[in-house]
Write a protein that holds these residues in place. Structure first.
Motif, PDB file in Angstrom:
ATOM      1  N   PRO A 238      -3.393   2.626  -5.031  1.00  0.00           N
ATOM      2  CA  PRO A 238      -2.128   2.935  -4.352  1.00  0.00           C
ATOM      3  C   PRO A 238      -1.288   1.681  -4.130  1.00  0.00           C
ATOM      4  O   PRO A 238      -1.826   0.578  -3.962  1.00  0.00           O
ATOM      5  CB  PRO A 238      -2.580   3.543  -3.018  1.00  0.00           C
ATOM      6  CG  PRO A 238      -3.910   2.905  -2.768  1.00  0.00           C
ATOM      7  CD  PRO A 238      -4.546   2.714  -4.128  1.00  0.00           C
ATOM      8  N   ALA A 239       0.008   1.859  -4.153  1.00  0.00           N
ATOM      9  CA  ALA A 239       0.917   0.766  -3.801  1.00  0.00           C
ATOM     10  C   ALA A 239       1.041   0.688  -2.280  1.00  0.00           C
ATOM     11  O   ALA A 239       0.901   1.696  -1.578  1.00  0.00           O
ATOM     12  CB  ALA A 239       2.277   0.994  -4.442  1.00  0.00           C
ATOM     13  N   ASP A 240       1.289  -0.510  -1.774  1.00  0.00           N
ATOM     14  CA  ASP A 240       1.445  -0.711  -0.333  1.00  0.00           C
ATOM     15  C   ASP A 240       2.894  -0.476   0.061  1.00  0.00           C
ATOM     16  O   ASP A 240       3.807  -1.109  -0.477  1.00  0.00           O
ATOM     17  CB  ASP A 240       1.043  -2.138   0.052  1.00  0.00           C
ATOM     18  CG  ASP A 240      -0.410  -2.431  -0.261  1.00  0.00           C
ATOM     19  OD1 ASP A 240      -1.252  -1.532  -0.065  1.00  0.00           O
ATOM     20  OD2 ASP A 240      -0.700  -3.557  -0.725  1.00  0.00           O
ATOM     21  N   ARG A 241       3.099   0.429   0.996  1.00  0.00           N
ATOM     22  CA  ARG A 241       4.465   0.711   1.453  1.00  0.00           C
ATOM     23  C   ARG A 241       5.042  -0.472   2.220  1.00  0.00           C
ATOM     24  O   ARG A 241       4.319  -1.187   2.926  1.00  0.00           O
ATOM     25  CB  ARG A 241       4.491   1.946   2.343  1.00  0.00           C
ATOM     26  CG  ARG A 241       4.262   3.266   1.620  1.00  0.00           C
ATOM     27  CD  ARG A 241       4.426   4.407   2.596  1.00  0.00           C
ATOM     28  NE  ARG A 241       4.084   5.683   1.999  1.00  0.00           N
ATOM     29  CZ  ARG A 241       4.060   6.828   2.676  1.00  0.00           C
ATOM     30  NH1 ARG A 241       4.343   6.830   3.965  1.00  0.00           N
ATOM     31  NH2 ARG A 241       3.741   7.949   2.063  1.00  0.00           N
ATOM     32  N   VAL A 242       6.328  -0.662   2.095  1.00  0.00           N
ATOM     33  CA  VAL A 242       7.057  -1.614   2.934  1.00  0.00           C
ATOM     34  C   VAL A 242       7.442  -0.868   4.209  1.00  0.00           C
ATOM     35  O   VAL A 242       8.139   0.156   4.151  1.00  0.00           O
ATOM     36  CB  VAL A 242       8.306  -2.153   2.213  1.00  0.00           C
ATOM     37  CG1 VAL A 242       9.092  -3.073   3.134  1.00  0.00           C
ATOM     38  CG2 VAL A 242       7.897  -2.888   0.950  1.00  0.00           C
ATOM     39  N   ALA A 243       6.995  -1.340   5.339  1.00  0.00           N
ATOM     40  CA  ALA A 243       7.172  -0.600   6.591  1.00  0.00           C
ATOM     41  C   ALA A 243       8.646  -0.405   6.934  1.00  0.00           C
ATOM     42  O   ALA A 243       9.055   0.668   7.388  1.00  0.00           O
ATOM     43  CB  ALA A 243       6.455  -1.319   7.726  1.00  0.00           C
ATOM     44  N   ILE A 244       9.454  -1.453   6.755  1.00  0.00           N
ATOM     45  CA  ILE A 244      10.896  -1.365   7.045  1.00  0.00           C
ATOM     46  C   ILE A 244      11.624  -1.745   5.760  1.00  0.00           C
ATOM     47  O   ILE A 244      11.892  -2.930   5.514  1.00  0.00           O
ATOM     48  CB  ILE A 244      11.290  -2.306   8.202  1.00  0.00           C
ATOM     49  CG1 ILE A 244      10.452  -1.972   9.448  1.00  0.00           C
ATOM     50  CG2 ILE A 244      12.772  -2.189   8.522  1.00  0.00           C
ATOM     51  CD1 ILE A 244      10.695  -2.892  10.609  1.00  0.00           C
ATOM     52  N   VAL A 305       5.361  -1.623  15.898  1.00  0.00           N
ATOM     53  CA  VAL A 305       5.218  -2.956  16.478  1.00  0.00           C
ATOM     54  C   VAL A 305       6.589  -3.603  16.660  1.00  0.00           C
ATOM     55  O   VAL A 305       6.880  -4.207  17.710  1.00  0.00           O
ATOM     56  CB  VAL A 305       4.316  -3.837  15.598  1.00  0.00           C
ATOM     57  CG1 VAL A 305       4.309  -5.278  16.094  1.00  0.00           C
ATOM     58  CG2 VAL A 305       2.897  -3.282  15.566  1.00  0.00           C
ATOM     59  N   ILE A 306       7.448  -3.477  15.642  1.00  0.00           N
ATOM     60  CA  ILE A 306       8.798  -4.042  15.743  1.00  0.00           C
ATOM     61  C   ILE A 306       9.566  -3.379  16.882  1.00  0.00           C
ATOM     62  O   ILE A 306      10.248  -4.047  17.677  1.00  0.00           O
ATOM     63  CB  ILE A 306       9.552  -3.863  14.409  1.00  0.00           C
ATOM     64  CG1 ILE A 306       8.824  -4.609  13.285  1.00  0.00           C
ATOM     65  CG2 ILE A 306      10.983  -4.362  14.536  1.00  0.00           C
ATOM     66  CD1 ILE A 306       8.765  -6.090  13.461  1.00  0.00           C
ATOM     67  N   SER A 307       9.473  -2.050  16.986  1.00  0.00           N
ATOM     68  CA  SER A 307      10.154  -1.350  18.078  1.00  0.00           C
ATOM     69  C   SER A 307       9.611  -1.784  19.432  1.00  0.00           C
ATOM     70  O   SER A 307      10.377  -1.947  20.394  1.00  0.00           O
ATOM     71  CB  SER A 307      10.002   0.162  17.909  1.00  0.00           C
ATOM     72  OG  SER A 307      10.686   0.625  16.762  1.00  0.00           O
TER      73      SER A 307
END
Length: 329
Positions: A238-244, A305-307
């Motif tokens: 699987p490819a790793d999603r970019v969170a934002i 985490v960013i939020s």
């Protein structure tokens, strides 16, 4: 300077409300305003973003001078004004340097800050704000403004926490877009009707062992489940999603958003499959966008985490309001 004077200097620093206002005015506000008022393919330069810092400076020094005057004694003499101006200017310098550090190490936008503008603009703006703050403190003899702010601290903190949670991911995304260096959108294949002629899976021709980006074309969903197969003895992975996902890449033909990454150990031919809510969505593979600064790593942090980080100024305001109320009791 005695201990009492040093404590007064410490009290001159804006409290949590001032800190939250400074962060909002100098980090997300320039990015959001530029995004709303300019074409998508334009990136914000550091010089225009720093204008917001200069605009917020006199407000900051006015608050610092008022706090200093209220704690050190409301002196109407020239010496009282001079002390307020000096202390407020020092506080303003600290905050301006912090903003410069953010622009250089966290969200390094295109271009450079004009230091001539900093040297010529910061002193008069800081002094003007300090004089106004000193005058306001002289008029507020009974500290009614401070008590009013303390009474509304919980509401202000709650609003700041909610706003920070919403703005933090947008700030990271826009900062990453505007901090991307020169980027060649060379495509190595993809999947979808606009990327691979409708074939499923899409074929990739990758020139080197490296990390690659999966880009969503146009309005394709930005949360696909993509998998890459191929390579000698390599299982499908699987490819790793970019969170934002940062977007606004591309050109006149289409815009792209960076939604996932994957790594291949060898050059060669691979295949890509992507599943999303839109069966007509197209995804292409390109080089990793060269995003400068810490924001290039922050897009991979979980959005929660960013939020949560965005709520910190508001939570500090709430904690300060609770502390003030407890002390009054």
């Amino acid at each position: 300077m005695g201990a009492v004077t040093w404590r007064a200097v410490g009290h001159a620093f804006p409290g949590p409300v001032g800190l939250a206002g400074w962060i909002a005015a100098t980090v997300p506000a320039p990015l959001v305003f530029f995004e709303a008022t300019h074409r998508w393919e334009e990136d914000q330069p550091a010089s225009t973003s720093f204008w917001w810092t200069l605009g917020a400076l006199p407000v900051l020094t006015a608050v610092a001078a008022a706090r200093w005057t209220g704690n050190a004694g409301r002196q109407r003499r020239l010496s009282g004004l001079a002390a307020a101006v000096v202390v407020a200017s020092l506080v303003g310098t600290v905050f301006v340097l912090a903003s410069v550090a953010v622009h250089r190490f966290v969200i390094p936008l295109d271009g450079a800050i004009e230091w001539r503008l900093v040297r010529s603009g910061v002193p008069p703006l800081a002094v003007a704000g300090a004089v106004v703050g000193w005058l306001l403190a002289l008029r507020d003899r009974d500290g009614s403004r401070a008590r009013m702010a303390a009474r509304h601290g919980l509401a202000i903190g709650a609003a700041a926490a909610v706003l920070g949670a919403v703005l933090a991911p947008a700030t990271v995304r826009l900062g990453a877009e505007d901090s991307t260096g020169q980027y060649d959108m060379t495509e190595y294949g993809g999947v979808g009707p606009y990327a691979a002629g409708g074939r499923e899976p899409g074929e990739l021709s990758l020139p080197a062992a490296d990390r690659y980006a999966i880009m969503a074309m146009g309005f394709a969903p930005q949360n696909p489940e993509c998998r890459v197969a191929g390579g000698a003895g390599q299982p499908e992975r699987p490819a790793d999603r970019v969170a934002i996902p940062p977007a606004d890449y591309g050109g006149d033909f289409a815009t792209y958003a960076w939604v996932a990454t994957f790594t291949v150990p060898d050059p060669g031919t691979y295949s890509l499959t992507c599943r999303s809510s839109d069966h007509q969505a197209s995804y292409v593979v390109t080089r990793i966008p060269p995003i400068r600064g810490a924001v290039g790593e922050m897009i991979h942090w979980p959005e929660a985490v960013i939020s949560a980080l965005g709520t910190v100024p508001g939570l500090l305001i709430i904690a300060d309001a609770v502390r003030r109320r407890a002390r009054r009791r």
